[in-house]
Design a protein around this motif. Structure first.
Motif, PDB file in Angstrom:
ATOM      1  N   VAL A  15      -3.842  -5.709   4.152  1.00 56.48           N
ATOM      2  CA  VAL A  15      -4.926  -6.065   5.061  1.00 56.48           C
ATOM      3  C   VAL A  15      -4.536  -5.583   6.450  1.00 56.48           C
ATOM      4  O   VAL A  15      -3.534  -6.024   7.012  1.00 56.48           O
ATOM      5  N   LEU A  16      -5.320  -4.657   6.996  1.00 53.89           N
ATOM      6  CA  LEU A  16      -5.036  -4.049   8.294  1.00 53.89           C
ATOM      7  C   LEU A  16      -6.162  -4.361   9.266  1.00 53.89           C
ATOM      8  O   LEU A  16      -7.329  -4.503   8.871  1.00 53.89           O
ATOM      9  N   GLY A  17      -5.818  -4.423  10.548  1.00 54.25           N
ATOM     10  CA  GLY A  17      -6.839  -4.621  11.573  1.00 54.25           C
ATOM     11  C   GLY A  17      -6.218  -5.057  12.877  1.00 54.25           C
ATOM     12  O   GLY A  17      -5.038  -5.428  12.931  1.00 54.25           O
ATOM     13  N   PRO A  18      -6.991  -5.022  13.959  1.00 52.03           N
ATOM     14  CA  PRO A  18      -6.474  -5.449  15.265  1.00 52.03           C
ATOM     15  C   PRO A  18      -6.096  -6.925  15.263  1.00 52.03           C
ATOM     16  O   PRO A  18      -6.510  -7.694  14.395  1.00 52.03           O
ATOM     17  N   ASN A  19      -5.315  -7.319  16.267  1.00 53.02           N
ATOM     18  CA  ASN A  19      -4.980  -8.727  16.432  1.00 53.02           C
ATOM     19  C   ASN A  19      -6.253  -9.553  16.619  1.00 53.02           C
ATOM     20  O   ASN A  19      -7.194  -9.126  17.291  1.00 53.02           O
ATOM     21  N   ASP A  40       1.732  -2.158  10.227  1.00 53.82           N
ATOM     22  CA  ASP A  40       2.211  -0.780  10.178  1.00 53.82           C
ATOM     23  C   ASP A  40       1.393   0.003   9.149  1.00 53.82           C
ATOM     24  O   ASP A  40       1.504  -0.212   7.942  1.00 53.82           O
ATOM     25  N   VAL A  41       0.582   0.928   9.641  1.00 58.80           N
ATOM     26  CA  VAL A  41      -0.272   1.728   8.758  1.00 58.80           C
ATOM     27  C   VAL A  41       0.563   2.555   7.793  1.00 58.80           C
ATOM     28  O   VAL A  41       0.206   2.723   6.622  1.00 58.80           O
ATOM     29  N   ASN A  42       1.686   3.062   8.251  1.00 59.62           N
ATOM     30  CA  ASN A  42       2.504   3.917   7.395  1.00 59.62           C
ATOM     31  C   ASN A  42       3.170   3.134   6.262  1.00 59.62           C
ATOM     32  O   ASN A  42       3.338   3.654   5.159  1.00 59.62           O
ATOM     33  N   LEU A  43       3.542   1.881   6.522  1.00 66.07           N
ATOM     34  CA  LEU A  43       4.057   1.049   5.437  1.00 66.07           C
ATOM     35  C   LEU A  43       2.960   0.773   4.420  1.00 66.07           C
ATOM     36  O   LEU A  43       3.207   0.771   3.210  1.00 66.07           O
ATOM     37  N   ALA A  44       1.742   0.530   4.904  1.00 66.80           N
ATOM     38  CA  ALA A  44       0.621   0.322   3.986  1.00 66.80           C
ATOM     39  C   ALA A  44       0.388   1.554   3.134  1.00 66.80           C
ATOM     40  O   ALA A  44       0.177   1.468   1.917  1.00 66.80           O
ATOM     41  N   ALA A  45       0.430   2.734   3.768  1.00 71.31           N
ATOM     42  CA  ALA A  45       0.212   3.979   3.031  1.00 71.31           C
ATOM     43  C   ALA A  45       1.299   4.212   1.990  1.00 71.31           C
ATOM     44  O   ALA A  45       1.037   4.750   0.913  1.00 71.31           O
ATOM     45  N   ALA A  46       2.525   3.782   2.298  1.00 72.39           N
ATOM     46  CA  ALA A  46       3.649   4.043   1.402  1.00 72.39           C
ATOM     47  C   ALA A  46       3.710   3.085   0.218  1.00 72.39           C
ATOM     48  O   ALA A  46       4.143   3.479  -0.871  1.00 72.39           O
ATOM     49  N   PHE A  47       3.269   1.829   0.408  1.00 71.89           N
ATOM     50  CA  PHE A  47       3.525   0.824  -0.617  1.00 71.89           C
ATOM     51  C   PHE A  47       2.280   0.187  -1.229  1.00 71.89           C
ATOM     52  O   PHE A  47       2.345  -0.316  -2.349  1.00 71.89           O
ATOM     53  N   ALA A  48       1.161   0.161  -0.527  1.00 70.82           N
ATOM     54  CA  ALA A  48      -0.026  -0.517  -1.052  1.00 70.82           C
ATOM     55  C   ALA A  48      -0.741   0.348  -2.083  1.00 70.82           C
ATOM     56  O   ALA A  48      -0.676   1.582  -2.044  1.00 70.82           O
ATOM     57  N   GLY A  95     -10.749  -0.470  -0.550  1.00 66.22           N
ATOM     58  CA  GLY A  95     -10.642   0.337  -1.746  1.00 66.22           C
ATOM     59  C   GLY A  95      -9.260   0.927  -1.906  1.00 66.22           C
ATOM     60  O   GLY A  95      -8.304   0.532  -1.219  1.00 66.22           O
ATOM     61  N   PRO A  96      -9.089   1.889  -2.817  1.00 67.37           N
ATOM     62  CA  PRO A  96      -7.783   2.513  -3.046  1.00 67.37           C
ATOM     63  C   PRO A  96      -7.227   3.129  -1.770  1.00 67.37           C
ATOM     64  O   PRO A  96      -7.969   3.690  -0.963  1.00 67.37           O
ATOM     65  N   VAL A  97      -5.914   3.030  -1.619  1.00 72.08           N
ATOM     66  CA  VAL A  97      -5.290   3.451  -0.369  1.00 72.08           C
ATOM     67  C   VAL A  97      -5.538   4.927  -0.080  1.00 72.08           C
ATOM     68  O   VAL A  97      -5.778   5.309   1.078  1.00 72.08           O
ATOM     69  N   ASP A  98      -5.505   5.782  -1.083  1.00 71.41           N
ATOM     70  CA  ASP A  98      -5.679   7.212  -0.852  1.00 71.41           C
ATOM     71  C   ASP A  98      -7.089   7.558  -0.409  1.00 71.41           C
ATOM     72  O   ASP A  98      -7.309   8.597   0.219  1.00 71.41           O
ATOM     73  N   THR A  99      -8.040   6.692  -0.734  1.00 77.42           N
ATOM     74  CA  THR A  99      -9.429   6.932  -0.352  1.00 77.42           C
ATOM     75  C   THR A  99      -9.761   6.362   1.015  1.00 77.42           C
ATOM     76  O   THR A  99     -10.433   7.009   1.829  1.00 77.42           O
ATOM     77  N   VAL A 100      -9.286   5.166   1.291  1.00 76.39           N
ATOM     78  CA  VAL A 100      -9.689   4.444   2.498  1.00 76.39           C
ATOM     79  C   VAL A 100      -8.862   4.828   3.716  1.00 76.39           C
ATOM     80  O   VAL A 100      -9.399   4.919   4.831  1.00 76.39           O
ATOM     81  N   LEU A 101      -7.551   5.036   3.529  1.00 77.53           N
ATOM     82  CA  LEU A 101      -6.705   5.327   4.681  1.00 77.53           C
ATOM     83  C   LEU A 101      -6.871   6.784   5.094  1.00 77.53           C
ATOM     84  O   LEU A 101      -6.218   7.690   4.557  1.00 77.53           O
ATOM     85  N   ALA A 156       4.107  14.719   5.318  1.00 75.34           N
ATOM     86  CA  ALA A 156       5.553  14.894   5.262  1.00 75.34           C
ATOM     87  C   ALA A 156       5.923  15.849   4.136  1.00 75.34           C
ATOM     88  O   ALA A 156       5.139  16.062   3.196  1.00 75.34           O
ATOM     89  N   PRO A 157       7.118  16.457   4.190  1.00 77.49           N
ATOM     90  CA  PRO A 157       7.555  17.335   3.100  1.00 77.49           C
ATOM     91  C   PRO A 157       7.519  16.663   1.731  1.00 77.49           C
ATOM     92  O   PRO A 157       7.302  17.316   0.719  1.00 77.49           O
ATOM     93  N   SER A 158       7.690  15.338   1.712  1.00 72.00           N
ATOM     94  CA  SER A 158       7.654  14.602   0.441  1.00 72.00           C
ATOM     95  C   SER A 158       6.239  14.458  -0.097  1.00 72.00           C
ATOM     96  O   SER A 158       6.052  14.038  -1.238  1.00 72.00           O
ATOM     97  N   GLY A 159       5.251  14.775   0.736  1.00 75.44           N
ATOM     98  CA  GLY A 159       3.862  14.574   0.347  1.00 75.44           C
ATOM     99  C   GLY A 159       3.252  13.310   0.906  1.00 75.44           C
ATOM    100  O   GLY A 159       2.045  13.087   0.762  1.00 75.44           O
ATOM    101  N   ALA A 160       4.068  12.451   1.543  1.00 79.39           N
ATOM    102  CA  ALA A 160       3.557  11.212   2.124  1.00 79.39           C
ATOM    103  C   ALA A 160       2.687  11.520   3.338  1.00 79.39           C
ATOM    104  O   ALA A 160       2.984  12.422   4.125  1.00 79.39           O
ATOM    105  N   ARG A 161       1.609  10.748   3.475  1.00 77.30           N
ATOM    106  CA  ARG A 161       0.740  10.881   4.635  1.00 77.30           C
ATOM    107  C   ARG A 161       1.244   9.983   5.754  1.00 77.30           C
ATOM    108  O   ARG A 161       1.615   8.829   5.512  1.00 77.30           O
ATOM    109  N   LEU A 162       1.254  10.513   6.966  1.00 71.21           N
ATOM    110  CA  LEU A 162       1.747   9.785   8.126  1.00 71.21           C
ATOM    111  C   LEU A 162       0.641   9.672   9.162  1.00 71.21           C
ATOM    112  O   LEU A 162      -0.153  10.604   9.348  1.00 71.21           O
ATOM    113  N   PHE A 163       0.604   8.517   9.849  1.00 71.96           N
ATOM    114  CA  PHE A 163      -0.422   8.269  10.853  1.00 71.96           C
ATOM    115  C   PHE A 163       0.243   7.788  12.135  1.00 71.96           C
ATOM    116  O   PHE A 163       1.227   7.042  12.109  1.00 71.96           O
ATOM    117  N   ALA A 164      -0.311   8.205  13.271  1.00 73.70           N
ATOM    118  CA  ALA A 164       0.195   7.762  14.563  1.00 73.70           C
ATOM    119  C   ALA A 164      -0.932   7.838  15.594  1.00 73.70           C
ATOM    120  O   ALA A 164      -1.797   8.719  15.504  1.00 73.70           O
TER     121      ALA A 164
END
Length: 260
Positions: free
Chosen positions: A35-39, A199-207, A222-228, A246-254
């Protein structure tokens, strides 16, 4: 597969002004929802409403196929575990004793843990890499160490559904990754889990799935690959975002740095 958790048009909050406005979600075995979102947008309120701690005004919460109100607390605690955001008093207890509190719903009349319960607690501490905390007095624990013991307590409960409110807060990077890695391993084995993260990147890596909340409303789910993706995150946080692969194929956000 029957959902472990369902909310329908959930409106919840505190006082006269609801925090959540018509939230729908479903969590099934083998899914880890971030679950992601502003404070202040209602992420923690969502979990607390599911638990029955935050009152809901309208809508429906169902757990394991039954309305939330139909569950007796002890019976529900055998199936659902809660890892809270805030710490509870730990003075006077060892790390092992704090973790063994998670066995409470499964204990008999006298409420005394067995050798099997103790062995399970020690095994979970070992799994999380914090076996050294077993004999540490509660008053000597750091914030991060207490956080790890809260997670261990939830896992020792052996739930079917695990709710985690900011489980990586107060943790260094290694323990953030280790925490979500162990939760994801259990999810892959059939656990259902919902974790409030920042942390969006932790969500992308594990959710497996994500729920984006803004102003108490579902922006996307929905699925992480679709929504993020960049557009959704820019709408969520009100900031321009950069993405990279990333070289590993992981998506990174900043967030994109403002021009100076």
């Amino acid at each position: 597969m029957e959902p472990l958790l369902v909310t329908r048009e959930l409106v919840a909050g505190y006082g006269a002004r609801p925090v959540l406005h018509g939230v729908d979600c479903e969590v099934r075995p083998g899914e880890l929802w971030a679950v992601l979102g502003p404070n202040g947008t209602g992420k923690s309120t969502l979990l607390r409403a599911v638990l029955g701690v935050a009152p809901w005004v309208r809508g429906e919460v169902r757990l394991f196929g039954r309305a939330r109100a139909e569950w007796e607390p002890r019976a529900l605690a055998r199936k659902l575990a809660w890892v809270p955001q805030s710490f509870e008093p730990a003075e006077g207890f060892s790390g092992l004793e704090l973790v063994l509190m998670g066995r409470g719903p499964h204990l008999g009349l006298w409420g005394l843990p067995s050798a099997k319960d103790t062995a399970l607690a020690r095994a979970v501490l070992e799994e999380l890499g914090v076996a050294s905390l077993a004999d540490r007095p509660g008053e000597a624990l750091s914030g991060g160490e207490r956080r790890m013991l809260l997670l261990a307590r939830g896992l020792v409960q052996e739930p079917e559904l695990l709710l985690l409110d900011e489980p990586t807060a107060f943790l260094d990077v290694a323990h953030q990754v280790g925490t979500l890695d162990r939760v994801r391993a259990r999810v892959d084995a059939g656990l259902g889990a919902v974790a409030v993260l920042h942390d969006v990147n932790l969500a992308a890596a594990f959710a497996t799935h994500v729920l984006l909340l803004r102003d108490g409303k579902v922006l996307a789910r929905g699925p992480v690959d679709t929504v993020l993706e960049r557009g959704a995150l820019e709408a969520l946080y009100g900031l321009p975002m950069e993405t990279a692969l990333a070289p590993s194929g992981a998506r990174l956000f900043a967030p994109r740095a403002p021009s100076r």
